[in-house]
Design an enzyme around this catalytic site. Structure first.
Site, short mmCIF file in Angstrom:
data_model
loop_
_atom_site.label_atom_id
_atom_site.label_comp_id
_atom_site.label_asym_id
_atom_site.label_seq_id
_atom_site.Cartn_x
_atom_site.Cartn_y
_atom_site.Cartn_z
N ASP A 63 0.90 -1.52 -0.30
CA ASP A 63 0.10 0.13 -0.55
C ASP A 63 1.11 0.90 -0.10
O ASP A 63 1.17 1.41 1.28
CB ASP A 63 -0.81 0.07 1.15
CG ASP A 63 -2.11 0.68 1.30
OD1 ASP A 63 -2.74 1.20 -0.02
OD2 ASP A 63 -1.63 2.04 2.21
N TYR A 99 3.60 9.68 0.63
CA TYR A 99 4.81 9.07 1.58
C TYR A 99 6.07 9.62 1.27
O TYR A 99 7.03 9.84 1.63
CB TYR A 99 4.26 7.63 1.38
CG TYR A 99 3.29 6.73 1.86
CD1 TYR A 99 2.01 8.05 2.91
CD2 TYR A 99 2.58 5.90 1.49
CE1 TYR A 99 0.70 7.48 3.30
CE2 TYR A 99 1.92 5.25 2.10
CZ TYR A 99 0.35 6.26 2.40
OH TYR A 99 -0.67 5.76 3.42
N LYS A 141 -2.00 6.42 -4.46
CA LYS A 141 -3.40 7.18 -4.09
C LYS A 141 -3.22 8.81 -4.66
O LYS A 141 -1.18 9.04 -4.62
CB LYS A 141 -3.73 7.66 -2.64
CG LYS A 141 -3.67 5.98 -1.51
CD LYS A 141 -3.54 6.04 -0.58
CE LYS A 141 -3.50 4.66 0.22
NZ LYS A 141 -1.85 4.41 0.15
N HIS A 165 -6.84 10.22 -1.76
CA HIS A 165 -6.55 9.61 -0.67
C HIS A 165 -7.38 10.82 -0.08
O HIS A 165 -7.39 9.42 1.01
CB HIS A 165 -5.22 9.74 -1.34
CG HIS A 165 -4.51 9.67 0.50
ND1 HIS A 165 -3.15 9.83 0.21
CD2 HIS A 165 -4.79 9.30 1.70
CE1 HIS A 165 -2.70 9.51 1.51
NE2 HIS A 165 -3.63 8.52 2.27
#
Length: 298
Positions: free
Chosen positions: A46, A51, A80, A113
């Site tokens: 994921d 990130y 996302k 997201h």
């Protein structure tokens, strides 16, 4: 390792694709951690543009492929699109950037997201005004974003599309005004926020629920009046009964109620123990007793 991989059930999504019921969260993890996760048997990763480590994740996954440990078709890779990338034409650019960073030709799942479009301000992920409030972009409609997601899927850049942190009303609007039902809704879920009503609602519409933070961000500090779910006597006693860790109990609870779970750890022993959960099964009464721990606590 291979025995664990073979034990992980695949869940059929409403578009005919399959998702492993347990995945590995990649927020703030490095290449070595991903390599350990691959060796432990994880095939579902994921990721997210937010990130800011998709290049690192991609490097680790591609090395594993080159070494013959996995094949691309064995992997399930999620990314996302962040709220500052929801403006017209930007979801495609975000998906393309994720693919470039990961080093792959397609994603298995692309998610919106958050259902809160933000204004585009340079490369700021969380643009704020002078009062430190996030700058929402109310000109962006989620249904328009969703239709761009449909185009991204049609172009072959992702096999499935879905949402994250959406409520029923937001999802219902997408369903009523498009030709595609989201394959997944990824939300926070753990013993302190079971999201059971949402799970039932999603299940009635053929949408899979994925639980992020299934251990309730166990590494973070709770207020003094709140135990971590891993410290709750019920969870600890079940762990003793089945000879597993309290974390394994929390993850298994999600799995047994048909929810995909994406735990995250940077510790080798925990990475292994979090996925080694397919040799025991809790009773229906035990599943219900964990459900009763719900406090709607995010």
């Amino acid at each position: 390792m291979s025995s664990i991989v073979e034990k992980v059930p695949l869940i059929r999504l409403n578009d005919g694709n399959y998702i492993p019921i347990i995945g590995f969260g990649t927020f703030c993890v490095d290449e070595n951690v991903v390599r350990i996760a691959i060796d432990a048997g994880y095939r579902h990763f994921d990721c997210a543009d937010f990130y800011q480590n998709e290049d690192v994740i991609g490097t680790a996954l591609r090395k594993a492929i080159n070494e013959g440990k996995v094949k691309r078709e064995d992997l399930f890779i999620t990314s996302k699109v962040w709220p500052t990338w929801l403006g017209k034409g930007r979801p495609l650019k975000s998906a393309q950037r994720s693919l470039k960073n990961l080093g792959f030709d397609y994603l298995d799942l692309l998610l919106i997201h958050w259902p809160t479009p933000l204004k585009q301000v340079d490369n700021d992920f969380l643009p704020r005004d002078q009062n430190d409030k996030c700058l929402l972009d109310e000109s962006i409609k989620l249904i328009d974003v969703w239709k761009e997601f449909e185009e991204i899927k049609s172009a072959g850049l992702t096999r499935s599309i879905g949402v994250s942190n959406f409520n029923p009303e937001q999802i219902d609007d997408l369903i009523k005004n498009s030709s595609t039902v989201p394959a997944v809704n990824q939300v926070e879920s753990h013993p302190f926020i079971s999201n059971s009503k949402l799970l039932k609602w999603l299940r009635e519409r053929g949408i899979e629920m994925t639980a992020y933070s299934p251990l309730a961000s166990a590494g973070m500090e709770w207020n003094k009046s709140t135990l971590s779910p891993l410290e709750v006597p019920l969870i600890k006693n079940l762990a003793i009964k089945y000879g597993v860790t309290p974390a394994a109990i929390c993850i298994k609870w999600q799995i047994q109620r048909g929810v995909t779970a994406i735990p995250k750890s940077s510790t080798k022993d925990r990475i292994y123990s979090n996925i080694d959960i397919f040799d025991f099964r809790m009773t229906d009464e035990e599943i219900s007793s964990i459900e009763d721990l719900n406090r709607d606590l995010k």
